[in-house]
Design an enzyme around this catalytic site. Structure first.
Site, PDB file in Angstrom:
ATOM      1  CG  ASN A  12      -1.977   1.148   1.428  1.00 12.67           C
ATOM      2  OD1 ASN A  12      -1.349   2.339   0.859  1.00 12.67           O
ATOM      3  ND2 ASN A  12      -2.952   0.934   1.853  1.00 12.67           N
ATOM      4  CG  ASP A  72      -3.385  -6.268   9.221  1.00 13.27           C
ATOM      5  OD1 ASP A  72      -3.368  -6.306   7.985  1.00 13.27           O
ATOM      6  OD2 ASP A  72      -4.569  -6.669   9.735  1.00 13.27           O
ATOM      7  CE1 TYR A 153     -14.255   1.548   5.069  1.00 11.53           C
ATOM      8  CE2 TYR A 153     -11.809   0.764   5.170  1.00 11.53           C
ATOM      9  CZ  TYR A 153     -13.254   0.432   4.936  1.00 11.53           C
ATOM     10  OH  TYR A 153     -13.628  -0.633   4.376  1.00 11.53           O
TER      11      TYR A 153
HETATM   12  P1  ITT Z   1      -0.877  -4.192   2.850  1.00 15.35           P
HETATM   13  O1  ITT Z   1      -1.515  -5.190   3.285  1.00 15.35           O
HETATM   14  O2  ITT Z   1      -0.219  -4.421   1.707  1.00 15.35           O
HETATM   15  O3  ITT Z   1      -0.123  -3.275   4.014  1.00 15.35           O
HETATM   16  P2  ITT Z   1      -3.587  -2.893   2.824  1.00 15.35           P
HETATM   17  O4  ITT Z   1      -4.309  -1.738   2.328  1.00 15.35           O
HETATM   18  O5  ITT Z   1      -4.355  -4.323   2.340  1.00 15.35           O
HETATM   19  O6  ITT Z   1      -1.932  -3.119   2.442  1.00 15.35           O
HETATM   20  P3  ITT Z   1      -4.471  -3.832   5.383  1.00 15.35           P
HETATM   21  O7  ITT Z   1      -4.709  -5.012   5.155  1.00 15.35           O
HETATM   22  O8  ITT Z   1      -3.684  -3.547   6.525  1.00 15.35           O
HETATM   23  O9  ITT Z   1      -3.727  -3.062   4.192  1.00 15.35           O
HETATM   24  O10 ITT Z   1      -5.835  -2.930   5.189  1.00 15.35           O
HETATM   25  C1  ITT Z   1      -5.894  -1.788   5.766  1.00 15.35           C
HETATM   26  C2  ITT Z   1      -7.195  -1.087   5.321  1.00 15.35           C
HETATM   27  O11 ITT Z   1      -7.843  -0.504   6.200  1.00 15.35           O
HETATM   28  C3  ITT Z   1      -6.797  -0.168   4.128  1.00 15.35           C
HETATM   29  O12 ITT Z   1      -6.911  -0.544   2.800  1.00 15.35           O
HETATM   30  C4  ITT Z   1      -7.764   0.974   4.365  1.00 15.35           C
HETATM   31  O13 ITT Z   1      -9.037   0.644   3.723  1.00 15.35           O
HETATM   32  C5  ITT Z   1      -8.062   1.039   5.713  1.00 15.35           C
HETATM   33  N1  ITT Z   1      -7.200   1.784   6.765  1.00 15.35           N
HETATM   34  C6  ITT Z   1      -6.006   1.562   7.303  1.00 15.35           C
HETATM   35  N2  ITT Z   1      -5.326   2.746   7.643  1.00 15.35           N
HETATM   36  C7  ITT Z   1      -6.103   3.723   7.312  1.00 15.35           C
HETATM   37  C8  ITT Z   1      -5.868   5.088   7.388  1.00 15.35           C
HETATM   38  O14 ITT Z   1      -4.877   5.742   7.859  1.00 15.35           O
HETATM   39  N3  ITT Z   1      -6.946   5.876   6.998  1.00 15.35           N
HETATM   40  C9  ITT Z   1      -7.989   5.172   6.228  1.00 15.35           C
HETATM   41  N4  ITT Z   1      -7.901   4.112   6.015  1.00 15.35           N
HETATM   42  C10 ITT Z   1      -7.275   3.107   6.501  1.00 15.35           C
END
Ligand code: ITT
Length: 194
Positions: A12, A72, A153
């Site tokens: 990400n 995560d 979000y």
């Molecule tokens: P990686 O697993 O490759 O790190 P990912 O985006 O799939 O990337 P996650 O599984 O940790 O990561 O999912 C996190 C999700 O939660 C992310 O895609 C957003 O939808 C939400 N999220 C996490 N942190 C956030 C933030 O700071 N602001 C807004 N949404 C967030």
């Protein structure tokens, strides 16, 4: 002295950008995992899933690096019993659809309390956990989206103490002080000696 390099196990780009900004004075340098990085996130908690990613980065490393950090994270809504939680990235197909689904699931609901969680795991090259921590950011889900900063979000999350502004309305420097990610990284900086 040269900066210590740490692998940041994510795909990400928003997380990488935030991490580099939050950690800019740490003397650490973060780079992406080796090209075969392909984590299977089958944990039941944020901490378990952050370990899955850190371990996957360690297991595919061919360049000789020895520290692997993973995040995560997700949003947990009280009225929805903590959902979408660890499913935040998979709640719907696109960020926009995820926001619309969450707003729909809270239509007419007055209890809109929610929090973001960020779990961090640091692993060594033997895929062993050497530090774990979590950070939180408490607030509410807005009635509608607002703002363009941040990602995910952020346009529908109203952090406590900012007069009803969404994270996406706030300056990125503010997000990087109050966010779940900033708080988890602060714990890491204060408690782990690199
Ligand atoms: P990686 O697993 O490759 O790190 P990912 O985006 O799939 O990337 P996650 O599984 O940790 O990561 O999912 C996190 C999700 O939660 C992310 O895609 C957003 O939808 C939400 N999220 C996490 N942190 C956030 C933030 O700071 N602001 C807004 N949404 C967030």
């Amino acid at each position: 002295m040269e900066n210590k390099t740490i692998i940041f196990a994510t795909s990400n780009p928003h997380k990488v950008q935030e991490l580099n900004e939050i950690m800019k004075d740490s003397g650490l340098k973060f780079i992406l995992p080796d090209k075969n990085f392909n984590p299977i996130e089958d944990g039941k908690t944020f901490l378990e899933n952050s370990f899955c990613k850190a371990r996957a980065a360690a297991s595919c490393e061919t360049r000789g690096y020895d520290l692997f950090l993973a995040d995560d994270s997700g949003i947990c809504v009280d009225y929805l019993n903590g959902e979408p939680g660890i499913q935040s990235a998979r709640y719907e197909k696109t960020p926009e659809l995820r926001i619309q689904k969450l707003l729909k699931n809270l239509e007419g609901i007055t209890n809109r309390k929610a929090h973001f969680t960020c779990a961090l795991t640091l692993c060594n090259k033997n895929e062993e956990i050497i530090f774990q921590t979590q950070g939180y950011c408490h607030g509410e889900i807005a009635l509608e989206k607002s703002g363009t900063n941040g990602f995910g979000y952020d346009p529908i999350f109203l952090p406590e103490g900012f007069g009803g502004k969404s994270i996406a309305d706030l300056n990125e420097d503010i997000k990087n002080t109050i966010s779940h990610r900033a708080r988890a990284l602060q714990n890491l900086k204060e408690n782990f000696k690199f």
